[in-house]
Scaffold this motif. Structure first.
Motif, PDB file in Angstrom:
ATOM      1  N   VAL A  98       9.476  -8.705   9.672  1.00 55.46           N
ATOM      2  CA  VAL A  98       9.943  -7.720   8.748  1.00 55.46           C
ATOM      3  C   VAL A  98       9.066  -7.545   7.655  1.00 55.46           C
ATOM      4  O   VAL A  98       8.796  -6.314   7.093  1.00 55.46           O
ATOM      5  N   ASP A  99       8.725  -8.733   7.023  1.00 51.99           N
ATOM      6  CA  ASP A  99       7.702  -8.408   5.877  1.00 51.99           C
ATOM      7  C   ASP A  99       6.499  -7.535   6.252  1.00 51.99           C
ATOM      8  O   ASP A  99       5.870  -6.685   5.444  1.00 51.99           O
ATOM      9  N   LEU A 100       5.747  -7.905   7.185  1.00 56.54           N
ATOM     10  CA  LEU A 100       4.684  -7.086   7.748  1.00 56.54           C
ATOM     11  C   LEU A 100       4.960  -5.673   7.965  1.00 56.54           C
ATOM     12  O   LEU A 100       4.125  -4.793   7.419  1.00 56.54           O
ATOM     13  N   ALA A 101       6.180  -5.593   8.493  1.00 52.86           N
ATOM     14  CA  ALA A 101       6.645  -3.910   8.847  1.00 52.86           C
ATOM     15  C   ALA A 101       6.851  -3.416   7.333  1.00 52.86           C
ATOM     16  O   ALA A 101       6.135  -2.242   7.235  1.00 52.86           O
ATOM     17  N   ALA A 102       7.263  -4.074   6.325  1.00 56.55           N
ATOM     18  CA  ALA A 102       7.501  -3.434   5.062  1.00 56.55           C
ATOM     19  C   ALA A 102       6.279  -3.230   4.373  1.00 56.55           C
ATOM     20  O   ALA A 102       5.874  -2.518   3.742  1.00 56.55           O
ATOM     21  N   MET A 103       5.125  -4.005   4.532  1.00 57.06           N
ATOM     22  CA  MET A 103       3.926  -3.958   4.045  1.00 57.06           C
ATOM     23  C   MET A 103       3.014  -2.803   4.760  1.00 57.06           C
ATOM     24  O   MET A 103       2.586  -1.934   4.071  1.00 57.06           O
ATOM     25  N   ARG A 104       3.443  -2.519   6.093  1.00 56.39           N
ATOM     26  CA  ARG A 104       2.766  -1.394   6.689  1.00 56.39           C
ATOM     27  C   ARG A 104       3.481   0.007   6.043  1.00 56.39           C
ATOM     28  O   ARG A 104       2.753   0.932   5.636  1.00 56.39           O
ATOM     29  N   SER A 105       4.658  -0.281   5.839  1.00 54.74           N
ATOM     30  CA  SER A 105       5.379   1.050   5.285  1.00 54.74           C
ATOM     31  C   SER A 105       4.881   1.254   3.776  1.00 54.74           C
ATOM     32  O   SER A 105       4.918   2.396   3.488  1.00 54.74           O
ATOM     33  N   ALA A 106       4.744   0.229   3.157  1.00 49.73           N
ATOM     34  CA  ALA A 106       4.273   0.437   1.629  1.00 49.73           C
ATOM     35  C   ALA A 106       2.782   1.086   1.777  1.00 49.73           C
ATOM     36  O   ALA A 106       2.486   2.060   0.930  1.00 49.73           O
ATOM     37  N   VAL A 107       2.018   0.556   2.666  1.00 52.91           N
ATOM     38  CA  VAL A 107       0.664   1.187   2.830  1.00 52.91           C
ATOM     39  C   VAL A 107       0.772   2.656   3.173  1.00 52.91           C
ATOM     40  O   VAL A 107      -0.196   3.468   2.449  1.00 52.91           O
ATOM     41  N   LYS A 108       1.510   2.914   3.951  1.00 56.79           N
ATOM     42  CA  LYS A 108       1.560   4.343   4.518  1.00 56.79           C
ATOM     43  C   LYS A 108       2.048   5.128   3.362  1.00 56.79           C
ATOM     44  O   LYS A 108       1.648   6.190   2.876  1.00 56.79           O
ATOM     45  N   ARG A 109       3.148   4.699   2.413  1.00 55.88           N
ATOM     46  CA  ARG A 109       3.598   5.396   0.947  1.00 55.88           C
ATOM     47  C   ARG A 109       2.399   5.764   0.298  1.00 55.88           C
ATOM     48  O   ARG A 109       2.466   6.576  -0.517  1.00 55.88           O
ATOM     49  N   LEU A 110       1.464   4.829   0.099  1.00 53.68           N
ATOM     50  CA  LEU A 110       0.348   4.805  -0.772  1.00 53.68           C
ATOM     51  C   LEU A 110      -0.818   5.719  -0.097  1.00 53.68           C
ATOM     52  O   LEU A 110      -1.789   5.821  -0.714  1.00 53.68           O
ATOM     53  N   GLY A 111      -0.536   6.146   1.249  1.00 52.10           N
ATOM     54  CA  GLY A 111      -1.551   7.044   1.679  1.00 52.10           C
ATOM     55  C   GLY A 111      -2.643   6.283   2.258  1.00 52.10           C
ATOM     56  O   GLY A 111      -3.717   6.714   2.825  1.00 52.10           O
ATOM     57  N   GLY A 112      -2.390   5.131   2.862  1.00 52.75           N
ATOM     58  CA  GLY A 112      -3.373   4.174   3.270  1.00 52.75           C
ATOM     59  C   GLY A 112      -3.159   4.230   4.988  1.00 52.75           C
ATOM     60  O   GLY A 112      -2.098   4.495   5.448  1.00 52.75           O
ATOM     61  N   ASP A 113      -4.014   3.421   5.632  1.00 54.24           N
ATOM     62  CA  ASP A 113      -4.027   3.339   7.111  1.00 54.24           C
ATOM     63  C   ASP A 113      -2.807   1.950   7.238  1.00 54.24           C
ATOM     64  O   ASP A 113      -3.292   0.680   7.194  1.00 54.24           O
ATOM     65  N   PHE A 704       5.921  -0.704  -5.779  1.00 52.94           N
ATOM     66  CA  PHE A 704       4.774  -1.515  -5.808  1.00 52.94           C
ATOM     67  C   PHE A 704       3.282  -0.450  -6.292  1.00 52.94           C
ATOM     68  O   PHE A 704       3.394   0.756  -5.914  1.00 52.94           O
ATOM     69  N   SER A 705       2.587  -1.131  -7.020  1.00 54.07           N
ATOM     70  CA  SER A 705       1.278  -0.304  -7.568  1.00 54.07           C
ATOM     71  C   SER A 705       0.279  -1.386  -7.628  1.00 54.07           C
ATOM     72  O   SER A 705       0.534  -2.492  -7.462  1.00 54.07           O
ATOM     73  N   MET A 706      -0.637  -0.925  -7.667  1.00 45.60           N
ATOM     74  CA  MET A 706      -2.149  -1.674  -7.875  1.00 45.60           C
ATOM     75  C   MET A 706      -2.193  -2.575  -8.986  1.00 45.60           C
ATOM     76  O   MET A 706      -3.161  -3.251  -9.138  1.00 45.60           O
ATOM     77  N   GLU A 707      -1.405  -2.025 -10.114  1.00 37.01           N
ATOM     78  CA  GLU A 707      -1.586  -2.741 -11.390  1.00 37.01           C
ATOM     79  C   GLU A 707      -1.136  -4.183 -11.389  1.00 37.01           C
ATOM     80  O   GLU A 707       0.032  -4.401 -10.683  1.00 37.01           O
ATOM     81  N   VAL A 708      -1.850  -5.104 -12.123  1.00 35.37           N
ATOM     82  CA  VAL A 708      -1.200  -6.476 -12.035  1.00 35.37           C
ATOM     83  C   VAL A 708      -0.691  -6.810 -13.429  1.00 35.37           C
ATOM     84  O   VAL A 708      -1.413  -6.399 -14.508  1.00 35.37           O
ATOM     85  N   GLY A 709       0.622  -7.433 -13.470  1.00 35.39           N
ATOM     86  CA  GLY A 709       1.111  -7.585 -14.908  1.00 35.39           C
ATOM     87  C   GLY A 709       0.505  -8.784 -15.290  1.00 35.39           C
ATOM     88  O   GLY A 709      -0.171  -9.691 -14.752  1.00 35.39           O
ATOM     89  N   LYS A 710       0.954  -9.279 -16.547  1.00 37.94           N
ATOM     90  CA  LYS A 710       0.400 -10.198 -17.367  1.00 37.94           C
ATOM     91  C   LYS A 710       1.489 -11.395 -17.466  1.00 37.94           C
ATOM     92  O   LYS A 710       2.744 -11.202 -17.185  1.00 37.94           O
ATOM     93  N   ILE A 711       1.123 -12.772 -17.292  1.00 40.87           N
ATOM     94  CA  ILE A 711       1.900 -13.679 -17.401  1.00 40.87           C
ATOM     95  C   ILE A 711       2.458 -13.993 -18.893  1.00 40.87           C
ATOM     96  O   ILE A 711       1.836 -14.142 -19.908  1.00 40.87           O
TER      97      ILE A 711
END
Length: 958
Positions: A98-113, A704-711
């Motif tokens: 399920v997580d792998l499928a969700a990652m694929r969905s996230a990549v698609k939303r971001l315009g990736g393969d 999800f975004s490519m930005e990383v937050g601070k601790i």
């Protein structure tokens, strides 16, 4: 191909094959380290580090550090271990896919393969955790349970079929084949693997040891074959699938020198329970354990595998046996090819790692001794696998625990009369109008306030009039055995104890002995091979006559899939508040795991399971008291039924052949027509269905975004729960029944699902909406914020400031309180005692914690996998100083907590501060240790979790 240290050499792979390997002896010749003194398990990890050294994820420095491993003071460095393959079972495998499928969905939303999300190492998923024991004591039990399994789990299986076609390196073994660990031992494991490569411009074959991680803590069963592997959380396994090494700190290695031989009447189960108690007392948590010596060499691989399987119970990362001739013999006996066996043996000889080490040949961090001749018959329980009891002492121990206060681990039943029994009439007529024989299921379940919401089968509608319960008259009381299950991988992998169970059953049947109708008996072997040899020897018919009919090939009672008891038995347990017992040949017996209404659970060998089923109670000394009476009224004792070692060996010689293994592990699809009937969607992207209550897109990649937050520091937090010692992953995220009145049950009812169709938490792990509501929902969990209660309840105190803040606290479910806190943006913490998170490697125990809004867990100590899983989900694990916990700090949950000293520059193991503001205004500052143990875990935490970290890496490369 990497060869930074110039160790690539040629060797004879056998059967006319020429192979290459990365030579560890050559590394020693170069002076990199004293390799020949290293434990064998460390050498196998070193080979992986050496072979995968490419200067980035795995550096030359990592090779040198591990090659110079210091037994007495291992370097405090993390090892990047690249495993050869990954094994999953369906309870943990479904949410992982399920997580792998969700990652694929996230990549698609971001315009990736989306196809950049693909396992980079072979992945095997064995569907083995979904079968439940609804039907038993019948020749039809296997077929009927399988029908129920497919009916309940159709949505899950459709999803897994999608995953099978979507991911290239993903192999799925359908239901009804066996338990993942035994399938791994008998079929998947190769001992040594190879891949095509180029050496000196020539196409060549590189050989390397079989290594793995699995999403079940008992993956360590494969250690008995000389394969290094252990259980990780599904979260960590996903990262490994997507190209991340499995990182762990350089371990200590405990050497256990085995001498002597087991005595007559002592089984492999007795040995493993002895070792579990011994090693748990030695505090081997997080360490490698390696068994060696003449005693180890005398043990066949199934016995070694039984010991390896129980590693999580004694706390070690692995329980490893080096490769020797016995290992090769086992591969050959289980149907592996001559070519495979030759490569296995020749490779380990070339690496100078073949043969069982003798005393003094290896340097270990700690040296322990065990004479196998000192092992006594025993059982373990009633709540933990390490609490071993010598067989003669069981009755006395149970009676003592019955009266011991609950606060001291007892049951608090003072002045009870154990002779008092309560009559239960289990008779009934034929099924009418879809009801159980002679009872109204709805009425009886309500009377019993039954919390075991397993779907009670509707025989008239679904299963051709079959009756799931046994009829008769019975008297039950405290100590009555109500479940007797030969179950789980621990013992059903071992022909010696399985055949012993059959032989004991034969002798009992020949004496005319029978099992009381109140006892729910079942046999769930680890593979179909067991059924083959029990049938071939004629022993299955005797087990059948005692009610130990085949119920399925899967992890049943040990995982909580024990199915319903007769409603009238449930009612009697409730009405008289009985401390009833289960006896099982499994590896886990935590509270409410086997069955939510069975309070005393004892682990034991399969023949003892049969013996206690016949006795019908645990408050006795089977070595002196009779089990029962034979057909002539003569008292029969355990010694009258117990098979000799010679009887067991004679049965084994006639039962096992390599061809049986080859036949049963061939063409799974054609052997399982019900699997072929299930339709499935296709394509690279899974089409999420909002109507599904089994598969739901998780929120981990929402926004999800490519930005990383601070601790940053955690400020103004409330306690969601304060717990004592030994809170297990079963307490945090139960796998079994869903209570109708619980938040998860109420949610399912709101979706139009009837309680009889709830299925289990384990089967709904692909749905975060159910699993989050089920977090901390075990009916036996005790939140010290609400003294005197059991179950997933807490007190809600509102925001840390403002008019909504409360000093008294409103009692409500943990889920409801968490949602109210989330609405007000209040961070949450969990406080706990020692061994927090012991038990199965259950990723939802960490995922659910995160989705409830918990930012940190502060405990006296953590179990290895759960600590790692918390970090993997972006939850901060913190450890109290020795002697400090929620009770010594007099915490009641009304306090406001802050954690200071957190920043992007934090280092593993750093001391930070837990600040406590009490409702009377007093403040305390308590030092706590950051249990982020490795540098890579700092990165995981900073990114909000391991999945976000990996996804950002993959997208950055794409």
């Amino acid at each position: 191909m990497n060869d930074e240290f110039k160790t690539l050499q040629k060797f004879d792979a056998g059967n006319g094959r020429e192979g290459f390997f990365h030579s560890l002896p050559e590394l020693e010749t170069q002076g990199v380290g004293k390799i020949s003194r290293l434990p064998i398990s460390i050498r196998i990890v070193l080979e992986s580090v050496l072979r995968n050294c490419e200067g980035k994820k795995v550096r030359g420095k990592d090779v040198e550090t591990l090659a110079r491993w210091d037994a007495k003071k291992p370097a405090n460095e993390e090892i990047p271990f690249v495993v050869a393959r990954i094994v999953l079972q369906d309870f943990t495998g479904v949410p992982l896919v399920v997580d792998l499928a969700a990652m694929r969905s996230a990549v698609k939303r971001l315009g990736g393969d989306p196809k950049i999300i693909e396992p980079l190492v072979p992945v095997d998923l064995v569907v083995d955790h979904s079968v439940q024991v609804d039907f038993f004591g019948s020749a039809q039990a296997l077929r009927l349970n399988l029908e129920m399994e497919f009916k309940r789990n159709r949505e899950r299986y459709q999803f897994l079929k999608w995953g099978q076609q979507a991911f290239k390196t993903f192999q799925l073994i359908p239901p009804g084949i066996g338990i993942v660990h035994q399938v791994n031992l008998e079929y998947l494991a190769k001992g040594v693997l190879s891949q095509k490569s180029e050496v000196g411009g020539q196409r060549s074959e590189i050989f390397y040891p079989d290594t793995l991680v699995g999403t079940d803590s008992h993956t360590t069963m494969i250690n008995g074959l000389g394969v290094v592997g252990w259980g990780v959380g599904g979260i960590e396994a996903e990262a490994g699938m997507l190209g991340q090494p499995v990182y762990f700190l350089t371990p200590e290695v405990v050497g256990v020198h085995l001498s002597g031989r087991l005595k007559e009447g002592v089984t492999a189960t007795d040995l493993v329970l002895h070792i579990t108690q011994m090693l748990r007392a030695q505090k081997v948590v997080g360490k490698f354990v390696e068994f060696y010596g003449e005693g180890a060499a005398s043990l066949p691989v199934p016995d070694r595998a039984t010991i390896g399987n129980m590693s999580p119970e004694y706390g070690a990362t692995i329980g490893y046996f080096p490769v020797d001739q016995e290992s090769v013999n086992y591969l050959r006996a289980t149907g592996r090819s001559d070519e495979q066996c030759a490569a296995f043996e020749n490779y380990f000889r070339a690496q100078k790692m073949f043969g069982m080490p003798r005393k003094g040949e290896i340097d270990y961090s700690i040296d322990l001794e065990l004479d196998l001749g000192h092992v006594q018959p025993g059982v373990a329980g009633p709540k933990r696998p390490q609490d071993r009891i010598n067989l003669p002492d069981l009755g006395q121990t149970f009676r003592s625990l019955l009266q011991k206060p609950v606060t001291d681990g007892g049951y608090g039943k003072e002045n009870v009369d154990l002779a008092a029994k309560h009559l239960v009439q289990l008779n009934g007529s034929a099924p009418q109008n879809g009801d159980m024989p002679g009872i109204d299921p709805g009425e009886e379940l309500n009377k019993a306030e039954m919390v075991t919401n397993r779907p009670t089968p509707d025989p008239a509608k679904d299963l051709k009039g079959a009756d799931p319960f046994r009829h008769g008259e019975s008297k039950i009381g405290h100590g009555s055995v109500l479940i007797a299950a030969i179950t789980s991988c621990t013992n059903t992998s071992n022909p010696s104890v399985m055949l012993a169970a059959g032989l004991l059953a034969k002798k009992a049947v020949e004496r005319g002995m029978r099992v009381d109708p109140a006892v729910k008996t079942s046999l769930a072997p680890g593979s179909r091979v067991v059924s083959d040899y029990l049938t071939k020897t004629g022993l299955q018919s005797y087990l059948d006559q005692l009610g130990f009919n085949l119920v399925g090939y899967g992890c049943t009672t040990c995982i909580g899939n024990s199915g319903p008891l007769h409603p009238k038995i449930e009612k009697a347990i409730h009405d008289y508040d009985l401390v009833a017992a289960s006896v099982l040949s499994g590896n886990r017996n935590f509270e409410a795991r086997v069955h939510q209404n069975i309070k005393a659970n004892f682990l034991m060998s399969p023949p003892l399971v049969v013996a206690f089923a016949l006795a019908g109670r645990v408050d006795l000394d089977l070595t002196k008291e009779p089990i029962g009476k034979d057909k002539d009224g003569k008292e029969t004792f355990l010694r009258d039924l117990w098979p000799s070692l010679k009887e067991v060996r004679d049965a084994m010689q006639s039962a096992l052949t390599p061809e049986v293994f080859r036949r049963l592990y061939r063409d799974f699809a054609n052997q399982n027509p019900k699997w072929n009937e299930i339709p499935s969607s296709t394509g690279d992207i899974y089409q999420w269905d909002e109507k599904s209550d089994y598969i739901h897109e998780p929120p981990f990649f929402k926004d999800f975004s490519m930005e990383v937050g601070k601790i940053q520091n955690i400020v103004g937090a409330r306690a969601l729960g304060i717990f004592g010692d030994s809170v297990t992953t079963d307490h945090i995220s139960p796998a079994g029944a869903i209570k109708a009145s619980s938040p998860a049950g109420q949610y399912l009812i709101s979706r139009g699902i009837k309680p009889e169709d709830f299925n289990s938490y384990g089967s709904r792990r692909g749905n975060d909406l159910v699993m989050t509501r089920g977090t901390f929902a075990n009916v036996r969990i005790k939140n010290l914020m609400v003294p005197g209660t059991e179950g997933g309840v807490t007190k809600y105190y509102g925001p840390s400031t403002g008019p909504a803040a409360s000093t008294s606290g409103d009692q409500m479910s943990i889920y409801d309180a968490a949602m109210k806190y989330q609405k007000d943006n209040v961070p949450l913490v969990i406080l706990a005692g020692h061994e927090y998170g012991t038990g199965s490697s259950r990723d939802w125990a960490a995922k659910g914690t995160r989705l409830l809004g918990v930012k940190a867990v502060i405990a006296a100590s953590f179990e290895r996998i759960h600590r790692s899983n918390l970090v993997g989900m972006g939850v901060l694990p913190l450890q109290f100083s020795e002697g400090t916990n929620g009770q010594t700090l007099n915490l009641d949950g009304s306090e406001i907590f802050s954690i200071t000293g957190l920043s992007d520059s934090i280092e593993p193991g750093k001391t930070v501060t837990l600040e406590i503001r009490r409702r009377n205004g007093e403040r305390d500052s308590v030092p706590v240790r950051l249990r982020i143990d490795t540098p890579i875990e700092i990165d995981y935490y900073r990114h909000g979790g391991i999945l976000q970290f990996v996804l950002r890496q993959l997208l950055a490369k794409a």
